[in-house]
Design an enzyme around this catalytic site. Sequence first.
Site, short mmCIF file in Angstrom:
data_model
loop_
_atom_site.label_atom_id
_atom_site.label_comp_id
_atom_site.label_asym_id
_atom_site.label_seq_id
_atom_site.Cartn_x
_atom_site.Cartn_y
_atom_site.Cartn_z
N SER A 102 -17.21 5.80 -5.93
CA SER A 102 -18.20 5.96 -6.99
C SER A 102 -19.08 7.20 -6.78
CB SER A 102 -19.07 4.69 -7.11
OG SER A 102 -18.27 3.58 -7.49
N GLU B 99 -13.13 5.64 2.26
CA GLU B 99 -13.40 5.05 0.96
C GLU B 99 -13.65 3.55 1.13
OE1 GLU B 99 -11.67 7.45 -2.59
OE2 GLU B 99 -10.08 6.27 -1.69
N HIS C 275 -4.34 5.01 0.09
CA HIS C 275 -5.44 4.60 -0.79
C HIS C 275 -5.50 3.08 -0.84
CE1 HIS C 275 -7.89 4.09 -4.39
NE2 HIS C 275 -8.29 5.34 -4.23
N GLY D 234 -14.77 2.43 -7.83
CA GLY D 234 -14.74 2.03 -9.22
C GLY D 234 -15.71 0.93 -9.60
N LYS E 153 -5.68 8.94 -10.68
CA LYS E 153 -5.03 7.62 -10.74
C LYS E 153 -4.07 7.56 -11.94
CE LYS E 153 -8.87 5.66 -8.19
NZ LYS E 153 -9.74 4.52 -7.94
N GLU F 286 -5.86 1.07 -3.15
CA GLU F 286 -5.06 0.46 -4.21
C GLU F 286 -3.60 0.34 -3.80
OE1 GLU F 286 -6.16 3.05 -7.38
OE2 GLU F 286 -8.20 2.23 -7.45
N ASN G 98 -8.96 12.32 -7.78
CA ASN G 98 -7.83 11.40 -7.91
C ASN G 98 -7.85 10.81 -9.32
OD1 ASN G 98 -5.81 9.51 -7.64
ND2 ASN G 98 -6.94 8.17 -6.24
#
Length: 251
Positions: free
Chosen positions: A213, A167, A95, A173, A12, A97, A10
């Site tokens: 990560s 996730e 996701h 991240g 992003k 985010e 991904n």
Amino acid sequence: MTRQFFVGGNFKLNPTSREAKRELVNILNKATLNPQTEVVIAPPALYLIPVLELLRKDIKVAAQNSHTKNSGAFTGEISPVQLVDAGIPYVILGHSERRTLFGETSVIVAQKTRAALDAGLRVILCVGETLAEREAGSTQKVVEEQLRAVVTLLSPGDWSRIVIAYEPVWAIGTGKVATAAQAQEVHADTRKYLTSAVSPEVAESTRIIYGGSVTAANSKELATQPDVDGFLVGGASLKPEFVDIINATAV
């Protein structure tokens, strides 16, 4: 049943230039990759078609988002049928985010999933808990609630076109990563939930991948877990080590 290992990248909102995009594609095009692993990369929407045209054909391309509607007055959105028309086979939905920064509820994610499947896309469906939810012991409750909205709108046959990406939000991240044991526990519990909520056959055949990560250094241990069927990789997918992650199960 042997589930095919799956590694997604991904990107992003990266990279920020066409030249950098070409460099990433060139690394993958020249790499020796495990042919037993399904590989999918998700560049920004602007680069979807150029990447599709440049990329070797054994690597698939995914969009990072799609809308619930196929067309209409939805400025800035991307249509699932347009993705199919462009030759894009996969889309990432749910996701963290999208959930936290853009307010997408599990109901919206489920509606997007239904629309994507109806259009002919395959879906990488993301679920996962925050640090506060994990510390409260609510991880599985959160994951099941996120999945339940999707289960409600799908038939058992639809799950052959879904990859679930667990996730944990606290590991995305941040440099923190769930231990192999923690990942395995959530994946096994999620498979158990699918057994009761959908069917034992769907639970056994659905791939559940880990994201948060993931690096070349931790991917091999994670890949040894019986219910970890691959990875959804963020930052490391923009680096040469992505090739090592793809090859984590290579002998």
